[in-house]
Design an enzyme around this catalytic site. Structure first.
Site, PDB file in Angstrom:
ATOM      1  CG  ASP A  66      -4.501  -1.800   3.201  1.00  0.00           C
ATOM      2  OD1 ASP A  66      -4.914  -1.622   2.040  1.00  0.00           O
ATOM      3  OD2 ASP A  66      -3.791  -0.991   3.807  1.00  0.00           O
ATOM      4  CG  ASP A  82      -1.858   1.128   1.284  1.00  0.00           C
ATOM      5  OD1 ASP A  82      -2.373   1.507   0.225  1.00  0.00           O
ATOM      6  OD2 ASP A  82      -2.080   1.670   2.379  1.00  0.00           O
ATOM      7  CG  ASP A 126      -1.605   1.745   6.912  1.00  0.00           C
ATOM      8  OD1 ASP A 126      -1.779   1.574   5.691  1.00  0.00           O
ATOM      9  OD2 ASP A 126      -1.763   2.835   7.482  1.00  0.00           O
TER      10      ASP A 126
END
Length: 663
Positions: free
Chosen positions: A560, A364, A556
């Site tokens: 996700d 990410d 995080d």
């Protein structure tokens, strides 16, 4: 004897610490997963070695009386009693283990093999060899205990971080209470040198904390007012005040304690195979030893029972699977311990194996490769709208979100106007927020949100590099705010290290494509995709997995969690990470530093390498000495080396991982 990374004792200790620190959780008699009882977990090295020292001294004196300083009295029953006295300090614990296992139905254990071999040696008058076998086996057990204790200390350094008591302020007067009695909203007064017992929000203007036990970093971390501070951090300089935001049992450290507590349940395939192998292998060895002793009676002309019994005893000692049963779990345990020393938590040894084979790390962007701390760069509001009034509305609406973008807007605008009437607040996943403010519809989000509600905006979003927050009020486009996020200082280093490990790097983000491409170009990332919804991230990872690549996903945010669960190894950033992502992940990085990702992969590779070195060493040496023993060319001393010597070498090899550098 196998010792696992978290014994039943440690599980009880951890659980008690996470709930009620008043309970006496220091229990030392416990059984591990194989039913082996260990009663020496908190003894000093000298105490652990004392039985072996007594046995060794008596054995040396006995050998001296036999060969160098013959004594008239040292013969017959006196000699037998002397060697029996040398045998008992190291032999009694093994006899006890063997008998307890037999009662439980586990007859063919390594303890049983040791007892048969040594008692058999006594029965044919080979007293020194019988004592030596048990002595060296006992020394191997002690070295194993010390190795496990050392590895365990790395994890316990992480676990034992919270004090039993805290000082809370009641009517500005300090009062000491038990940590688990503190409630959300209480204010803790933290003196220099004190550890924080619960997660909270810093109320003081600033404070410096030692976070080494949580993150593995020795560099002090200075926090500003309003920053999140976690249980286990140590206040360094001035008196600080912290407002409790999470209950004692729900703090991040409590959740981590649970993760480590449960890590033992996840075994690596190699470890599971060796366990099953040992259970089948041991009874086969006992049968073969009996055949070696008795079968030659029908084929050998000058058959001597004592000689063939001696060969079968040698065969038993050599065949003991101690080196494998000890060193393989210890290797994985050492890997978990070494990782925790670097602020990396593996939820099981199987993930050490999996991460060693990773070919593509998918990341990410926000909070992983960037700081996740946004700052407003530009405010561009159409002249038809009152800029200050509109920003007040946006600020009030964004207060319903904990996204970093909302924090940036709040920091820029200031205090929220509580007089604004906000109703029908709705979060539209991957797009933004919608609500009625003062009776009119307010939209705050990306340009997909504008498109969804058919808002005409007359600009090209692709021309703006930064993240753009578009605003529409009462059905009209009102303007936009640009926000930028800072790239983490070790992100570029992380990508370089991953490339050296021959691992591809892919970045996925819900942020706009221009921003994602800009960050990817800065860092040298192989592939990058922006403007993704949570389900788009899942599809991208599925595409990579369809190419038969082993994938690790690092994230995080709450959104996700699905893709973390889908990947071969899910890695969560534990500092800023959401509880859902941390719970779903297989590996947790405590300090949010992406540079720990190649460290985790390196630890996995080294652990796997050491485990296979031990397996090959054990099989090769044992195979050679087994053949020599069955042919009458090896004595009990060679058997001792093949068993205990190989076990000691394997243990020492497994311990190496805790001294290695992985950066």
């Amino acid at each position: 004897m196998s010792k696992e990374c978290c014994s039943a004792e440690d599980s009880r200790d951890i659980k008690d610490k996470a709930t009620d620190r008043n309970h006496d959780d220091h229990q030392h008699d416990h059984n591990d997963e194989d039913g082996h009882s260990h009663e020496h977990s908190d003894q000093t090295p000298f105490q652990l070695f004392l039985p072996a020292i007594i046995s060794f001294v008596l054995l040396l004196l006995g050998i001296a009386f036999d060969h160098f300083f013959p004594q008239n009295w040292f013969q017959g029953w006196a000699r037998i009693f002397w060697y029996a006295a040398a045998y008992l300090p190291v032999g009694l614990p093994v006899l006890k283990e063997a008998s307890e296992n037999i009662i439980k139905g586990d007859v063919f254990s390594e303890f049983f093999l040791m007892v048969i071999a040594t008692v058999g040696a006594f029965s044919i008058g080979e007293y020194p060899e019988g004592v030596a076998v048990m002595l060296f086996y006992s020394v191997g057990e002690v070295f194993q205990t010390l190795a496990v204790t050392r590895a365990k200390s790395n994890i316990k350094t992480l676990l034992d971080q919270r004090p039993d008591e805290v000082t809370v302020l009641e009517n500005n007067s300090p009062k000491t209470i038990k940590a688990y009695q503190a409630k959300i909203g209480d204010i803790i007064q933290l003196k220099p040198g004190e550890k924080l017992a619960l997660d909270g929000e810093l109320l003081s203007e600033s404070a410096s904390f030692n976070t080494a036990a949580l993150t593995g970093e020795s560099k002090p971390d200075t926090k500003k007012k309003g920053a999140n501070v976690l249980a286990g951090m140590i206040n360094l300089q001035t008196v600080a005040q912290v407002k409790i935001t999470t209950a004692y049992e729900d703090s991040k450290l409590s959740k981590i304690l649970e993760l480590v507590q449960n890590a033992n349940s996840q075994k690596a395939p190699t470890e599971l195979f060796i366990r099953k192998f040992a259970r089948i292998y041991t009874p086969i060895i006992v049968v073969l030893a009996i055949l070696i002793c008795l079968l030659p009676c029908f084929f050998v002309v000058d058959y001597i029972f004592r000689d063939w019994l001696y060969r079968s005893l040698i065969f038993l000692v050599i065949s003991c699977p101690c080196a494998l049963v000890i060193s393989i779990p210890l290797g994985y345990f050492g890997g978990i311990g070494a990782a925790s020393r670097h602020g990396i938590l593996f939820k099981g040894s199987n993930f050490l194996d999996k991460i060693a084979n990773i070919q593509n790390v998918v990341m990410d962007k926000t909070g992983t490769m960037t700081e996740g701390v946004f700052e407003v760069q530009e405010v561009n509001i159409n002249s038809d709208f009152d800029q200050n009034a509109l920003l007040e509305m946006v600020n009030a609406l964004e207060s319903n979100s904990n996204h970093p973008v909302a924090t940036a807007i709040h920091t820029y605008v200031g205090e929220i106007d509580s007089s604004l009437e906000i109703t029908n607040v709705e979060e539209i996943a991957g797009h933004g927020l919608k609500a009625d403010v003062e009776g009119k519809e307010l939209l705050v989000g990306n340009f997909k949100l504008m498109d969804q509600y058919k808002i005409q905006y007359g600009i090209n979003p692709a021309d703006i590099i930064y993240t753009v927050i578009a605003i529409a009020y009462d059905g009209k486009f009102a303007g936009y705010i640009t926000i930028a996020d800072k790239i983490k200082e070790d992100s570029k280093f992380t990508v370089e290290k991953l490339h050296k490990l021959k691992v591809k790097v892919t970045m996925l983000s819900g942020d706009k494509s221009t921003v994602v491409k800009y960050v990817a170009d800065q860092l040298g990332i192989d592939n990058a995709f922006g403007d993704l919804l949570p389900e788009d991230k899942v599809n991208k990872v599925k595409e990579i997995k369809a190419r038969n690549e082993n994938v690790a996903f690092v994230g995080d945010g709450v959104n996700d969690a699905p893709v973390v669960a889908l990947s071969d190894v899910g890695i969560a950033m534990g500092g800023l990470g959401s509880d859902a992502t941390i719970e779903t992940a297989d590996v947790v990085i405590q300090d949010d530093k992406p540079s720990k990702i190649p460290v985790a992969i390196n630890i996995g590779k080294k652990t796997k390498q050491i485990v296979w070195q031990n397996i090959i060493l054990a099989f090769v040496v044992k195979g050679i000495v087994l053949a020599l023993g069955a042919g009458g060319l090896a004595t009990m001393w060679e058997a001792v080396f093949a068993d205990v010597g190989v076990a000691l070498l394997a243990i020492l090899n497994a311990v190496r991982i805790q001294k290695m550098k992985f950066i």
